[in-house]
Design a protein around this motif. Structure first.
Motif, short mmCIF file in Angstrom:
data_model
loop_
_atom_site.label_atom_id
_atom_site.label_comp_id
_atom_site.label_asym_id
_atom_site.label_seq_id
_atom_site.Cartn_x
_atom_site.Cartn_y
_atom_site.Cartn_z
N UNK A 91 35.21 46.29 63.44
CA UNK A 91 35.09 45.32 62.57
C UNK A 91 33.98 44.45 62.11
N UNK A 92 33.38 44.01 63.05
CA UNK A 92 32.22 43.37 62.92
C UNK A 92 31.02 44.33 62.07
N UNK A 93 31.05 45.53 62.38
CA UNK A 93 30.18 46.61 61.56
C UNK A 93 30.62 46.57 59.97
N UNK A 94 31.95 46.50 59.90
CA UNK A 94 32.50 46.95 58.66
C UNK A 94 31.84 45.56 57.89
N UNK A 95 31.80 44.42 58.36
CA UNK A 95 31.63 43.21 57.77
C UNK A 95 30.02 43.17 57.38
N UNK A 96 29.32 43.78 58.16
CA UNK A 96 27.91 43.94 58.13
C UNK A 96 27.48 44.85 57.08
N UNK A 97 28.08 45.92 56.97
CA UNK A 97 28.08 46.89 55.91
C UNK A 97 26.68 47.43 55.87
N UNK A 98 26.31 47.93 56.90
CA UNK A 98 25.11 48.27 57.10
C UNK A 98 24.66 49.92 56.50
N UNK A 99 23.74 50.34 55.97
CA UNK A 99 23.74 51.63 55.72
C UNK A 99 23.57 52.38 56.91
N UNK A 100 24.05 53.89 56.87
CA UNK A 100 24.04 54.60 58.06
C UNK A 100 22.63 54.89 58.89
N UNK A 101 21.62 54.96 58.05
CA UNK A 101 20.29 55.14 58.82
C UNK A 101 19.76 53.65 59.54
N UNK A 102 20.20 52.50 59.05
CA UNK A 102 19.72 51.31 59.60
C UNK A 102 20.95 51.23 60.97
N UNK A 103 22.12 51.53 60.51
CA UNK A 103 23.24 51.47 61.86
C UNK A 103 22.70 52.32 63.02
N UNK A 104 22.06 53.59 62.78
CA UNK A 104 22.03 54.54 63.75
C UNK A 104 20.64 54.28 64.32
N UNK A 105 19.75 53.63 63.47
CA UNK A 105 18.34 53.24 64.18
C UNK A 105 18.51 52.37 65.16
N UNK A 106 19.36 51.33 64.74
CA UNK A 106 19.69 50.18 65.83
C UNK A 106 20.43 50.77 66.99
N UNK A 107 21.25 51.53 66.72
CA UNK A 107 21.90 52.16 67.94
C UNK A 107 21.17 52.66 68.78
N UNK A 108 20.24 53.47 68.19
CA UNK A 108 19.19 54.59 69.15
C UNK A 108 18.27 53.25 70.10
N UNK A 109 17.77 52.26 69.20
CA UNK A 109 16.93 51.30 69.78
C UNK A 109 17.57 50.85 70.95
N UNK A 110 18.97 50.41 70.73
CA UNK A 110 19.81 49.65 72.06
C UNK A 110 19.88 50.75 73.13
N UNK A 111 19.99 51.92 72.98
CA UNK A 111 20.06 52.96 73.98
C UNK A 111 18.95 53.04 74.59
N UNK A 112 17.67 53.21 74.10
CA UNK A 112 16.21 53.18 74.35
C UNK A 112 16.07 51.86 75.15
#
Length: 521
Positions: A385-406
């Motif tokens: 629900x929080x991500x829906x509110x942010x409405x990030x484009x897919x590349x930005x969302x997954x770049x952030x996810x990759x950074x968190x994992x790193x």
């Protein structure tokens, strides 16, 4: 490289992460603690009445039911915990798949086939192609686990020295391929079914019948092998080696070649040729079996869709495609003389998995309890629900996810441990936003790989420092980190960009039968 790494803020941050990582308990202890948190959290959240609306569509247009926290510390919960402890362990998907695949890989490693392939690949390369050959061999060595660390990294340093190049540049190149390119490979290895099993268990929090194949990321990871090889070679020759400066040593260079006796080298050559022929026959048999119309490896529609039995057979195919060439090589070279040698090799491979089996036992309990309590589902729904509110484009969302994992990988060096801890939250969360588990897993593998090079939490980091100390007596953890940081940054940026281009711009699947978007149940 002579500048003290602590003068730079980036290296100060790395040392802070190192100290924080040292405060973390063993991964097994971490799972025990997290399981205790789940039990206590389920009791408290249940008492508080924590609940969210089920985002899945209700039948007949009715109001979606509420997802409530289940208390695992009442009589019913404790009974379930005790009676399901063994099924949780034996039914945990990564356990059987990894052990079966490792039976074949273990024989190939014990008979010397994998080591011979790596050594021949590197030694046969022309001198101007040494860097790509070392990195490519290092990436491919991941099919055999620690063999790349133990054999190839010291060998690469010697080969670079024999070419008149700095041996630490060879060590760095091999380390970059083995560890920084951990998830990339042309072949499927034991890490593929391991991660797929954890992803599947996490995806079933949202879709109970969802299945994730061991080959779920094969297309993207095979293509990543070329990227890691090219980028790693460029960083080695244009950044790391010039920074190290010219190599000078009183020690005589090691010959660039195979210094073993001629008869053994000849047997090895015959063995490699025979093993290669058997591997090609196995590959041709699989292709032929899949190609035939009406093949039982295809789905009910005669296609290679996501439900095709072929993907469920991947682990068995990994086992056979390692075992049969290994038996051939061992027979020709004399390293496998009888069935006792084969059984001993398999037993040795299973013995090495003792720590992993202990880890899996506690990881299986954590994931099961997290599932039963509904805490994972509620966290995933809230996060979605929080991500829906942010409405990030897919590349930005997954770049952030990759950074968190790193960043998490800096402190939790085990790929399976980190994914078992984080997948039950991130996989359902991103599925509810609309992305398929296979794509989520592919992004995780990038983040898990790129910071392996700069974290002392990586189990072989101390070994690399010890090997490097042969060529520079004053080398320390900080110096090695500074040497490997350019690889980590380059891999992180380019690999993430490649992932976004592959998945979202070109729309290519990350593996056979893998979807990009999750359509819901």
């Amino acid at each position: 490289m002579t500048t003290t790494p602590r003068r730079f803020p980036a290296f100060q941050l790395i040392h802070i992460v190192e100290r924080l990582g040292n405060l973390l308990p063993h991964p097994v202890t971490l799972f025990v603690l997290m399981s205790a948190v789940v039990l206590a959290g389920s009791a408290v959240a249940s008492w508080l009445g924590v609940a969210v609306a089920d985002p899945r569509p209700a039948a007949g247009g009715d109001v979606p039911p509420m997802i409530e926290v289940v208390n695992l510390l009442n009589a019913e919960g404790l009974t379930r915990i005790l009676t399901a402890m063994v099924p949780n362990f034996t039914g945990f998907a990564p356990l059987g798949t990894v052990l079966v695949a490792l039976l074949g890989v273990g024989v190939a490693e014990k008979c010397g086939l994998i080591e011979a392939c790596m050594r021949r690949l590197v030694l046969a390369a022309p001198r101007r192609w040494v860097s790509p050959a070392v990195i490519f061999a290092a990436v491919m060595s991941n099919t055999a686990g620690e063999l790349g660390y133990v054999v190839l990294i010291p060998l690469a340093a010697i080969i670079f020295q024999s070419c008149g190049r700095h041996p630490l540049a060879g060590l760095a190149a091999a380390f970059a391929g083995v560890s920084g390119g951990y998830s990339a490979n042309l072949m499927l290895g034991t890490v593929d079914p391991l991660l797929a099993g954890i992803t599947q268990a996490s995806a079933q929090l949202v879709a109970p019948d969802y299945s994730v194949s061991a080959a779920a990321n094969w297309y993207f990871m095979a293509a990543s092998t070329l990227m890691i090889t090219l980028v790693g070679s460029w960083v080695t020759e244009r950044v790391v080696e010039p920074a190290l400066g010219p190599w000078s040593s009183e020690q005589a260079p090691v010959p660039h070649g195979d210094d073993r006796d001629a008869s053994r080298a000849a047997r090895e050559t015959r063995g490699l040729m025979a093993a290669g022929a058997v591997f090609l026959v196995c590959l041709a048999a699989v292709v032929a079996a899949v190609w035939v119309p009406g093949s039982p490896l295809r789905d009910a529609q005669g296609e290679l869709g996501a439900k095709a039995p072929l993907y469920g057979a991947v682990v068995a195919l990994i086992f056979l495609c390692f075992l049969l060439p290994a038996l051939t090589y061992g027979r020709v070279t004399g390293t496998m003389r009888s069935d006792r040698d084969v059984i001993e090799a398999m037993s040795s491979a299973m013995t090495s998995m003792g720590p992993y089996i202990v880890l899996v036992f506690f990881a299986a309990q954590f994931i099961a309890w997290f599932n039963w309590s509904n805490l994972g589902t509620i966290l995933a729904v809230t996060g979605a629900q929080f991500l829906h509110v942010l409405d990030l484009p897919a590349p930005a969302l997954f770049a952030g996810f990759i950074l968190v994992c790193a960043v998490l990988n800096l402190m939790i060096g085990s790929a399976s441990a980190q994914w078992a801890l984080t997948a039950p939250v991130f996989v359902p969360m991103l599925m509810l936003v609309g992305y398929a588990p296979e794509v989520i897993q592919g992004a995780y593998r990038i983040g898990d790989s790129v910071t392996n090079l700069i974290t002392p939490m990586m189990s072989y980091f101390g070994l690399i420092v010890a090997v490097a100390a042969r060529y520079r007596k004053d080398i320390g953890v900080g110096t090695l980190m500074s040497m490997m940081l350019p690889y980590s940054v380059a891999f992180g940026i380019i690999w993430s960009a490649m992932f976004c281009l592959w998945v979202f711009a070109l729309g290519w699947p990350v593996g056979p039968g893998s979807e990009t978007y999750f359509q819901g149940s």
